[in-house]
Design an enzyme around this catalytic site. Structure first.
Site, short mmCIF file in Angstrom:
data_model
loop_
_atom_site.label_atom_id
_atom_site.label_comp_id
_atom_site.label_asym_id
_atom_site.label_seq_id
_atom_site.Cartn_x
_atom_site.Cartn_y
_atom_site.Cartn_z
N ARG A 130 17.67 -12.69 -0.60
CA ARG A 130 16.53 -13.62 -0.70
C ARG A 130 15.94 -13.96 0.68
NH1 ARG A 130 19.72 -16.37 -4.61
NH2 ARG A 130 19.26 -15.45 -6.64
N LYS A 152 2.39 -10.61 6.11
CA LYS A 152 2.10 -9.88 4.87
C LYS A 152 2.97 -8.63 4.87
CE LYS A 152 -2.64 -10.95 3.43
NZ LYS A 152 -4.02 -10.43 3.25
N GLU A 194 -9.20 -2.16 13.75
CA GLU A 194 -8.75 -3.54 13.48
C GLU A 194 -9.00 -4.45 14.69
OE1 GLU A 194 -7.77 -4.37 10.39
OE2 GLU A 194 -6.30 -2.94 9.57
N LYS A 235 -5.59 -13.25 15.34
CA LYS A 235 -4.92 -13.20 14.03
C LYS A 235 -4.03 -14.42 13.84
CE LYS A 235 -2.57 -10.63 10.53
NZ LYS A 235 -2.21 -9.36 9.94
N GLU A 245 -3.18 -17.18 2.51
CA GLU A 245 -4.49 -16.69 2.06
C GLU A 245 -5.02 -17.45 0.84
OE1 GLU A 245 -5.62 -12.30 2.62
OE2 GLU A 245 -5.70 -12.52 0.45
N ARG A 249 -8.01 -17.04 5.42
CA ARG A 249 -7.29 -15.84 5.86
C ARG A 249 -7.94 -14.57 5.31
NH1 ARG A 249 -0.87 -14.35 6.53
NH2 ARG A 249 -1.26 -12.15 7.02
N ASN A 253 -9.65 -9.60 5.96
CA ASN A 253 -9.89 -8.49 5.04
C ASN A 253 -11.27 -7.87 5.23
OD1 ASN A 253 -8.82 -7.71 1.84
ND2 ASN A 253 -7.39 -8.44 3.38
N HIS A 256 -11.98 -4.33 4.20
CA HIS A 256 -10.82 -3.83 3.47
C HIS A 256 -11.06 -3.62 1.98
CE1 HIS A 256 -8.82 -4.71 7.21
NE2 HIS A 256 -7.67 -4.29 6.74
N HIS A 260 -9.74 -0.22 1.20
CA HIS A 260 -8.58 0.00 0.34
C HIS A 260 -8.94 0.88 -0.86
CE1 HIS A 260 -5.89 -3.63 1.74
NE2 HIS A 260 -5.92 -2.63 2.60
N HIS A 275 -5.50 4.17 7.18
CA HIS A 275 -5.96 2.81 6.91
C HIS A 275 -7.10 2.36 7.85
CE1 HIS A 275 -5.77 -1.40 5.69
NE2 HIS A 275 -5.67 -1.73 6.97
N1 LIG Z 1 0.72 -6.42 6.95
C1 LIG Z 1 -0.47 -6.47 7.50
O1 LIG Z 1 -0.98 -7.53 7.84
C2 LIG Z 1 -1.20 -5.19 7.76
C3 LIG Z 1 -2.31 -5.18 8.61
C4 LIG Z 1 -2.98 -3.99 8.85
C5 LIG Z 1 -2.49 -2.81 8.28
N2 LIG Z 1 -1.40 -2.85 7.48
C6 LIG Z 1 -0.83 -1.61 6.93
O2 LIG Z 1 -0.40 -0.82 8.02
C7 LIG Z 1 -0.42 0.54 7.63
C8 LIG Z 1 -1.10 1.37 8.69
O3 LIG Z 1 -0.35 1.25 9.87
P1 LIG Z 1 -0.45 2.37 11.00
O4 LIG Z 1 -1.85 2.68 11.27
O5 LIG Z 1 0.43 1.93 12.11
O6 LIG Z 1 0.15 3.63 10.27
P2 LIG Z 1 1.59 4.35 10.34
O7 LIG Z 1 2.68 3.39 10.27
O8 LIG Z 1 1.53 5.44 9.32
O9 LIG Z 1 1.58 4.97 11.80
C9 LIG Z 1 0.62 5.94 12.10
C10 LIG Z 1 1.27 7.26 12.56
O10 LIG Z 1 1.62 7.13 13.92
C11 LIG Z 1 2.99 7.45 14.12
N3 LIG Z 1 3.45 6.63 15.22
C12 LIG Z 1 3.59 5.29 15.24
N4 LIG Z 1 3.88 4.88 16.48
C13 LIG Z 1 3.91 5.97 17.26
C14 LIG Z 1 4.11 6.18 18.64
N5 LIG Z 1 4.31 5.17 19.49
N6 LIG Z 1 4.06 7.44 19.11
C15 LIG Z 1 3.82 8.49 18.27
N7 LIG Z 1 3.60 8.34 16.96
C16 LIG Z 1 3.64 7.10 16.47
C17 LIG Z 1 3.64 7.19 12.80
O11 LIG Z 1 4.83 7.92 12.66
C18 LIG Z 1 2.55 7.64 11.83
O12 LIG Z 1 2.60 9.03 11.70
C19 LIG Z 1 -1.15 0.60 6.30
O13 LIG Z 1 -0.21 0.75 5.28
C20 LIG Z 1 -1.83 -0.74 6.22
O14 LIG Z 1 -2.01 -1.14 4.89
C21 LIG Z 1 -0.75 -4.00 7.21
O1 LIG Z 2 -3.15 -10.15 7.50
C1 LIG Z 2 -4.08 -10.18 6.72
O2 LIG Z 2 -4.33 -11.17 6.02
C2 LIG Z 2 -4.97 -9.01 6.57
O3 LIG Z 2 -5.78 -8.96 5.66
C3 LIG Z 2 -4.85 -7.91 7.58
C4 LIG Z 2 -5.31 -6.55 7.10
O4 LIG Z 2 -5.73 -5.83 8.25
C5 LIG Z 2 -4.22 -5.73 6.44
O5 LIG Z 2 -4.68 -4.44 6.18
C6 LIG Z 2 -3.57 -6.33 5.22
O6 LIG Z 2 -2.44 -5.60 4.86
C7 LIG Z 2 -4.48 -6.36 4.04
O7 LIG Z 2 -3.91 -7.22 3.14
P1 LIG Z 2 -4.23 -7.23 1.60
O8 LIG Z 2 -3.80 -8.59 1.20
O9 LIG Z 2 -5.69 -6.97 1.44
O10 LIG Z 2 -3.42 -6.17 1.00
ZN LIG Z 3 -5.98 -3.71 7.78
#
Ligand SMILES: NC(=O)c1ccc[n+]([C@@H]2O[C@H](COP(=O)([O-])OP(=O)(O)OC[C@H]3O[C@@H](n4cnc5c(N)ncnc54)[C@H](O)[C@@H]3O)[C@@H](O)[C@H]2O)c1
Ligand SMILES: O=C(O)C(=O)C[C@@H](O)[C@H](O)[C@H](O)COP(=O)(O)O
Ligand SMILES: [Zn+2]
Length: 376
Positions: A130, A152, A194, A235, A245, A249, A253, A256, A260, A275
């Site tokens: 948990r 998130k 971003e 952020k 959110e 917040r 998006n 997005h 998405h 992404h």
């Molecule tokens: N939680 C949130 O608030 C939030 C915000 C924005 C995006 N996201 C999510 O994040 C994901 C996208 O993240 P991303 O763009 O980092 O993609 P990713 O994690 O797929 O990384 C991109 C690529 O780069 C490679 N890589 C990463 N770091 C590296 C490094 N230092 N050197 C060489 N290769 C490297 C990875 O192996 C991958 O192939 C999506 O799933 C998106 O929905 C979440």
């Molecule tokens: O942190 C947030 O809030 C965001 O919306 C950041 C976005 O860049 C990110 O891609 C996030 O994962 C999108 O969230 P979602 O709630 O639309 O799935």
């Molecule tokens: Zn994003």
């Protein structure tokens, strides 16, 4: 924005979330310092590192050595790289590995990688026992400026992007700027979308600074660290004001809702779209849609597109390789968006550069005819 400082140094952005408060450290050499930073903040002396097959050969040994030197014993799990890893299958693997490693609530799970690894690992950390401690060591630009901050976490579903997950804040974020040197140009650009997003939400000066300084940001050094720190601060401010959110917040998006839907339409195939690229196209669409709704000038959409194009990002649906499904299918994905309330669409629209706002109750008929126009 200030002028570019001369020497890169470690910057700290604090996220004041009461008992869930944490620091984001940004700068060079942070993987080597990770063990000491974690040991000084967390009580546990056990960890499980989750990473992917691209990042592991580059940085896993250095992180393990740093933890070992601080007296932290770490298990490791290396997953396939790419968006498809945000799945139940891999969530089960991570949860099992964390339990097998006897990680207790005061120990930590460490995400070493991009946003995919961060989102998946954070979800596992939020549900195992948990909730166990969680440390983000983001290695992509996107993860350093966005996904590692704010709590998130989650995975994708066949119904759409990020539809299954929890809010689970990290206890520490270590954004080692050096690791960005091994990131591909395409992934760096995707993360930059971003960064630009924060300017477009409510920081017109930052957007103008990026227009003038993007080459320095891409080149590395102080400008890059400045852009990362500005993004994290932007952020953090939004997250602190609305952690779960319930309102503002949703501004994070911007781009997005369309983005998405495009990721789902391309079956999360990173050869076609990642992404940040979806966000880039989505931000242009959001500005164009706002102009179509007479909320903003079409010149703003042109300015956004010009900058994103200049850095090499895609800005049009037609740039996505392969066939896209029809506008109606994109609409189905949009209807599953988490911002939908009582079946009504919420979009992030804008009155101009840096003047984004949350628009509830956007007529679906307007969106579909806009999409048909853009994607006949
Ligand atoms: N939680 C949130 O608030 C939030 C915000 C924005 C995006 N996201 C999510 O994040 C994901 C996208 O993240 P991303 O763009 O980092 O993609 P990713 O994690 O797929 O990384 C991109 C690529 O780069 C490679 N890589 C990463 N770091 C590296 C490094 N230092 N050197 C060489 N290769 C490297 C990875 O192996 C991958 O192939 C999506 O799933 C998106 O929905 C979440
Ligand atoms: O942190 C947030 O809030 C965001 O919306 C950041 C976005 O860049 C990110 O891609 C996030 O994962 C999108 O969230 P979602 O709630 O639309 O799935
Ligand atoms: Zn994003």
């Amino acid at each position: 924005m200030n002028a570019i400082p001369s020497a890169p140094a470690v910057q700290t952005v604090h996220v004041p979330l009461g008992e869930r408060a944490y620091d984001i450290l940004i700068g060079p050499g942070l993987i080597a310092r990770a063990g000491a930073e974690i040991a000084s903040r967390l009580k546990g002396r056990r960890a499980a590192i989750v990473t992917d097959e691209h990042v592991a050969p580059l940085y896993l040994e250095a992180l393990l050595a740093s933890l070992d030197a601080a007296g932290i014993a770490a298990a490791k799990v290396v997953l396939p790289a790419g968006e498809k890893t945000k799945s139940f299958e891999h969530l089960i693997t991570v949860c099992d590995k964390v339990l097998e490693a006897r990680v207790e609530r005061n120990d930590c799970v460490i995400a070493l990688g991009g946003g995919v690894i961060g989102d998946l690992t954070g979800f596992a950390a939020g549900i195992v026992r948990r909730g166990v401690r969680f440390v983000q060591v983001p290695t992509s630009l996107l993860a350093q400026v966005d996904s590692s901050v704010g709590g998130k976490t989650g995975i994708n579903s066949r119904h759409g992007k990020n539809l299954i997950g929890v809010f689970h804040q990290p206890d520490l974020v270590l954004a080692d700027a050096d690791v960005l040197n091994t990131l591909s140009e395409r992934e760096f650009r995707a993360g930059y979308a971003e960064v630009a997003k924060y300017g477009l939400i409510d920081k017109p000066d930052f957007f103008a600074w990026l227009e003038a300084n993007w080459k320095a940001v891409f080149a590395g050094g102080s400008a890059r660290i400045e852009a990362i720190a500005t993004s994290c601060q932007a952020k953090a401010d939004v997250v602190v004001a609305d952690e779960r959110e319930n309102g503002q917040r949703a501004l994070l998006n911007l781009g997005h809702t369309f983005g998405h839907a495009l990721e789902a339409a391309t079956a999360y195939d990173s050869r076609r779209l990642v992404h940040g690229e979806g966000v880039s196209i989505g931000m242009v669409l959001a500005h164009e849609f706002s102009a179509r709704m007479n909320l903003a000038s079409p010149d703003d959409a042109r300015r956004v597109e010009k900058h994103l194009k200049e850095v090499g990002l895609p800005t049009r649906m037609s740039e996505i390789p392969g066939e896209l499904p029809p506008a109606e299918t994109l609409m189905d994905a949009i209807a599953q968006d988490k911002k939908v309330k009582n079946g009504k669409l919420t979009f992030i629209l804008t009155r101009g550069i840096g003047q984004s706002f949350v628009a509830d109750d956007v007529p679906a008929s307007e969106v579909i005819s806009f999409l048909r126009e853009k994607h006949p």
